[in-house]
Design a protein around this motif. Sequence first.
Motif, short mmCIF file in Angstrom:
data_model
loop_
_atom_site.label_atom_id
_atom_site.label_comp_id
_atom_site.label_asym_id
_atom_site.label_seq_id
_atom_site.Cartn_x
_atom_site.Cartn_y
_atom_site.Cartn_z
N ASP A 1 46.21 -1.95 -41.50
CA ASP A 1 45.96 -0.85 -40.57
C ASP A 1 44.60 -0.96 -39.89
O ASP A 1 44.47 -0.69 -38.69
CB ASP A 1 46.08 0.50 -41.29
N LEU A 2 43.59 -1.36 -40.65
CA LEU A 2 42.27 -1.44 -40.01
C LEU A 2 42.17 -2.64 -39.08
O LEU A 2 41.45 -2.60 -38.08
CB LEU A 2 41.14 -1.41 -41.06
N TYR A 3 42.91 -3.73 -39.38
CA TYR A 3 42.90 -4.88 -38.47
C TYR A 3 43.83 -4.66 -37.28
O TYR A 3 43.67 -5.30 -36.24
CB TYR A 3 43.27 -6.16 -39.22
N ALA A 4 44.80 -3.76 -37.43
CA ALA A 4 45.68 -3.42 -36.30
C ALA A 4 45.02 -2.38 -35.38
O ALA A 4 45.45 -2.18 -34.25
CB ALA A 4 47.00 -2.88 -36.81
N GLY A 5 43.98 -1.72 -35.90
CA GLY A 5 43.30 -0.70 -35.11
C GLY A 5 43.87 0.68 -35.26
O GLY A 5 43.49 1.60 -34.54
N THR A 6 44.80 0.88 -36.23
CA THR A 6 45.37 2.21 -36.45
C THR A 6 44.49 3.05 -37.37
O THR A 6 44.60 4.28 -37.39
CB THR A 6 46.80 2.12 -37.04
N ILE A 7 43.62 2.40 -38.13
CA ILE A 7 42.56 3.09 -38.88
C ILE A 7 41.24 2.63 -38.27
O ILE A 7 40.98 1.42 -38.20
CB ILE A 7 42.59 2.74 -40.38
N THR A 8 40.43 3.55 -37.82
CA THR A 8 39.20 3.17 -37.11
C THR A 8 37.93 3.75 -37.72
O THR A 8 36.83 3.44 -37.27
CB THR A 8 39.28 3.60 -35.63
N ASN A 9 38.10 4.61 -38.74
CA ASN A 9 36.95 5.28 -39.33
C ASN A 9 37.06 5.22 -40.85
O ASN A 9 38.14 5.44 -41.40
CB ASN A 9 36.87 6.74 -38.86
N TRP A 10 35.94 4.94 -41.52
CA TRP A 10 35.95 4.84 -42.99
C TRP A 10 36.31 6.17 -43.64
O TRP A 10 36.74 6.20 -44.79
CB TRP A 10 34.59 4.35 -43.49
N ARG A 11 36.17 7.27 -42.90
CA ARG A 11 36.54 8.59 -43.42
C ARG A 11 38.02 8.62 -43.80
O ARG A 11 38.43 9.29 -44.75
CB ARG A 11 36.24 9.64 -42.35
N GLU A 12 38.84 7.84 -43.07
CA GLU A 12 40.29 7.79 -43.34
C GLU A 12 40.61 7.05 -44.64
O GLU A 12 41.74 7.13 -45.14
CB GLU A 12 41.00 7.11 -42.17
N LEU A 13 39.60 6.36 -45.18
CA LEU A 13 39.78 5.65 -46.45
C LEU A 13 38.90 6.25 -47.54
O LEU A 13 38.53 5.57 -48.50
CB LEU A 13 39.46 4.15 -46.26
N MET B 1 45.81 -9.33 -33.93
CA MET B 1 44.64 -8.45 -33.96
C MET B 1 44.17 -8.12 -32.55
O MET B 1 44.14 -9.00 -31.68
CB MET B 1 43.51 -9.12 -34.75
N PRO B 2 43.82 -6.85 -32.30
CA PRO B 2 43.37 -6.45 -30.96
C PRO B 2 41.99 -7.03 -30.63
O PRO B 2 41.29 -7.57 -31.50
CB PRO B 2 43.32 -4.93 -31.06
N ASP B 3 41.61 -6.90 -29.38
CA ASP B 3 40.34 -7.46 -28.91
C ASP B 3 39.13 -6.86 -29.63
O ASP B 3 38.07 -7.47 -29.69
CB ASP B 3 40.19 -7.23 -27.40
N GLY B 4 39.30 -5.66 -30.18
CA GLY B 4 38.19 -5.02 -30.88
C GLY B 4 37.80 -5.69 -32.18
O GLY B 4 36.74 -5.39 -32.74
N VAL B 5 38.64 -6.59 -32.67
CA VAL B 5 38.32 -7.34 -33.90
C VAL B 5 37.57 -8.61 -33.49
O VAL B 5 38.13 -9.51 -32.87
CB VAL B 5 39.60 -7.72 -34.68
N ARG B 6 36.31 -8.66 -33.82
CA ARG B 6 35.48 -9.80 -33.41
C ARG B 6 35.71 -10.99 -34.32
O ARG B 6 35.79 -10.85 -35.54
CB ARG B 6 34.00 -9.42 -33.40
N VAL B 7 35.78 -12.17 -33.72
CA VAL B 7 36.03 -13.41 -34.45
C VAL B 7 34.69 -14.12 -34.72
O VAL B 7 33.92 -14.37 -33.79
CB VAL B 7 36.96 -14.35 -33.66
N MET B 8 34.46 -14.43 -36.00
CA MET B 8 33.24 -15.12 -36.41
C MET B 8 33.56 -16.61 -36.62
O MET B 8 34.31 -16.96 -37.53
CB MET B 8 32.70 -14.53 -37.71
#
Length: 275
Positions: free
Chosen positions: A127-139, A173-180
């Motif tokens: 969910d966090l890599y898909a962008g459906t969870i975006t805040n640590w509060r949700e976890l 993964m959406p564009d918001g996931v940065r690749v290192m």
Amino acid sequence: MHQHWGYRIGALLLGLTLASSLHAQPSEKIVVDGSTGVMPLVAALAKAYQERYPTAMVEIGKGLGTKARLQALAQGTIDIALASHGLVAEELAQQGMAAHEIAKVAVVFAVNASVPTTNVTDRHICDLYAGTITNWRELGGPDLAIAPRTRPDSEVDTEVVRDKIACLKDLKMPDGVRVMPRSGDMAKELAGTVGAVGMTTATVVEQSRGQIRAVSLNGIIPSAENVGRKTYTLTRDSFLVTKATPSPTVSKFIEFVRSSAGSAVIVANGAVPVK
């Protein structure tokens, strides 16, 4: 006059003898390059080795791809190639090479020290890599934006987590996931970015001095003990690839890595020795 020339000839002969003697001494320099994921563990081993043998020098490169590292070893520009996968013993033997497995290390999802979350599930990761969870509060954490980071799909850490976590296998993964691009890039990003999470190794976590924390996955701690017991299944191998008959200098380093002193370094850096 004759005495003067005698001194000069004597000095010349002495100089030639010393030069020949120095030239004959075997070099204790070892050049290592290859997988950036294996580098942190080998860097720790190299440091301990050089402390034990002050005349030794282990030079570690900046990273080489699978094909390039074996080419460099074959050409003699490096003495040891670091690898974590894709090795076939028969193919290496045909190239006059051999692989020495030295450790297994946990591949972990690690967070910046600003994140108090201690456990995630497979579903949370997807969910966090898909962008459906975006805040640590949700976890169950603080009101803090999640900053997801990943490695290229061709890298071992990513291959391991995609293979073992079913819902991550084909996730785009959406564009918001940065690749290192490199292991070191991920380590710096996790240590320096508030709210960051990404895949790395237990060795990188150990070497971060508290800047990065590994989280449990489905309630299982990514400890060396759990890796050894195979209850934590996200792991990668660490290999030293050498010529089939290593030089005495390279053999000496491998002997150190496999010794009790080398094993202690491997354990201290969050990995499990393999002998």
